[in-house]
Design an enzyme around this catalytic site. Structure first.
Site, PDB file in Angstrom:
ATOM      1  N   ASP A 190       0.845  -1.194   0.000  1.00  0.00           N
ATOM      2  CA  ASP A 190       0.000   0.000   0.000  1.00  0.00           C
ATOM      3  C   ASP A 190       0.880   1.243   0.000  1.00  0.00           C
ATOM      4  O   ASP A 190       1.947   1.260   0.610  1.00  0.00           O
ATOM      5  CB  ASP A 190      -0.910   0.005   1.232  1.00  0.00           C
ATOM      6  CG  ASP A 190      -0.136   0.116   2.530  1.00  0.00           C
ATOM      7  OD1 ASP A 190      -0.209   1.182   3.184  1.00  0.00           O
ATOM      8  OD2 ASP A 190       0.571  -0.847   2.892  1.00  0.00           O
ATOM      9  N   SER A 191       0.421   2.271  -0.709  1.00  0.00           N
ATOM     10  CA  SER A 191       1.106   3.568  -0.733  1.00  0.00           C
ATOM     11  C   SER A 191       2.542   3.410  -1.229  1.00  0.00           C
ATOM     12  O   SER A 191       2.764   2.918  -2.333  1.00  0.00           O
ATOM     13  CB  SER A 191       1.024   4.203   0.661  1.00  0.00           C
ATOM     14  OG  SER A 191       1.334   5.558   0.613  1.00  0.00           O
ATOM     15  N   ALA A 192       3.531   3.772  -0.397  1.00  0.00           N
ATOM     16  CA  ALA A 192       4.929   3.587  -0.815  1.00  0.00           C
ATOM     17  C   ALA A 192       5.233   2.112  -1.057  1.00  0.00           C
ATOM     18  O   ALA A 192       6.032   1.764  -1.926  1.00  0.00           O
ATOM     19  CB  ALA A 192       5.872   4.148   0.249  1.00  0.00           C
ATOM     20  N   GLY A 194       3.128   0.044  -2.339  1.00  0.00           N
ATOM     21  CA  GLY A 194       2.586  -0.227  -3.668  1.00  0.00           C
ATOM     22  C   GLY A 194       3.577   0.161  -4.753  1.00  0.00           C
ATOM     23  O   GLY A 194       3.713  -0.530  -5.769  1.00  0.00           O
ATOM     24  N   LEU A 220      -2.307  -1.122  -3.531  1.00  0.00           N
ATOM     25  CA  LEU A 220      -3.327  -0.367  -2.806  1.00  0.00           C
ATOM     26  C   LEU A 220      -2.891   1.099  -2.725  1.00  0.00           C
ATOM     27  O   LEU A 220      -1.831   1.400  -2.187  1.00  0.00           O
ATOM     28  CB  LEU A 220      -3.508  -0.933  -1.400  1.00  0.00           C
ATOM     29  CG  LEU A 220      -3.681  -2.456  -1.295  1.00  0.00           C
ATOM     30  CD1 LEU A 220      -3.746  -2.879   0.162  1.00  0.00           C
ATOM     31  CD2 LEU A 220      -4.937  -2.908  -2.028  1.00  0.00           C
TER      32      LEU A 220
END
Length: 274
Positions: A190-192, A194, A220
């Site tokens: 997720d986020s970084a 991802g 994500l």
């Protein structure tokens, strides 16, 4: 008179606290007050970290890491999953193995947490919870990676850590050790995280040493471009809760360098030549 002054102070403090906590939010949000309270706590840590940084007491991100530390939980097993902290290729990972007997080979997920390449930990309550749930519901082996973080470590260290874990795990002998089906392994984040998962998936395609192909990449809300930090989503979320544009700029710039010149250039979107 003293009672009146106390009451006035209390009213002012309550008003100030309310002003600090209240944030305009989209109307269709399910639990607006929960979001507001989390956002206010996040902002408070951010303001304290900024003050500590200005006073030379600690780096801004070291202060922000308090969020990570407060969320950490031990790798304790439950009725469905065994959980252990170990290392793959000298990189710390939290490993989740389903307790129930396998009916054949298992799926597997290699997971990279978010936190702007500067914060986060596989042992945070939220990441531990999602890893347990995935492991139990999918009867899957989950490898949650604790890659090194900025500002102590800059790009490409974070990528190198997650890549070396994934490459290690994809070896035939390791997959068979954990009873994993080589045709059913994915990377996720997720986020970084991802961003890192996408980078790993791309790099594996060009790696002649890796024979096992990934089944999927699961991204994500991934951070996938840093060329233009003035696109509509950056403008729309300039001051939205939890991740305002200024913090995203700080995460991106710290990932690459501690030189404040990049952060200043990114803040005004002058970091990429026309």
């Amino acid at each position: 008179a003293r009672m009146g002054a106390r009451l006035l102070c209390l009213c002012l403090l309550t008003a100030l606290l309310g002003y600090y906590i209240y944030t305009p939010l989209p109307e269709d949000l399910a639990e607006p007050w929960k979001v507001m309270l989390v956002s206010a706590a996040f902002r408070a840590v951010g303001h304290l970290s900024e003050a500590a940084d200005l006073l030379g007491l600690m780096h801004y991100m070291d202060g922000m890491r308090l969020i990570t530390v407060l969320e950490l939980v031990s790798p304790s097993p439950d009725e469905n999953v065994t959980v252990t902290d170990t290392k793959f290729n000298n990189v710390p990972v939290r490993l989740y193995l389903p307790r129930r007997a396998p009916d054949g080979l298992r799926r597997a997920m290699v997971y990279f947490h978010g936190g702007g390449w500067c914060l986060g930990d596989a042992g945070m309550k939220s990441y531990d919870h999602i890893s347990r749930q995935i492991s139990n519901e999918l009867n899957a082996v989950v490898v949650s990676v604790n890659y090194r973080l900025a500002p102590q470590h800059h790009f490409p260290v974070q990528f190198e850590d997650v890549y070396s874990v994934t490459k290690f795990f994809l070896q035939s002998k390791v997959l068979s050790q954990y009873g994993v089906d080589p045709a059913r392994v994915c990377v996720a984040g997720d986020s970084a995280g991802g961003n890192l998962a996408a980078a790993v998936a791309q790099q594996l395609l060009d790696d002649p040493e890796v024979k096992t192909k990934l089944k999927a990449q699961i991204l994500l809300y991934p951070a996938l471009q840093a060329l233009d930090l003035n696109l509509p989503s950056y403008r729309d979320n300039d001051n939205k809760p939890l991740l305002p544009r200024s913090l995203m700029v700080r995460f991106w710039s710290e990932y690459f360098t501690s030189d404040p010149a990049l952060r200043e250039a990114m803040a005004s979107n002058r970091h990429v030549p026309a």
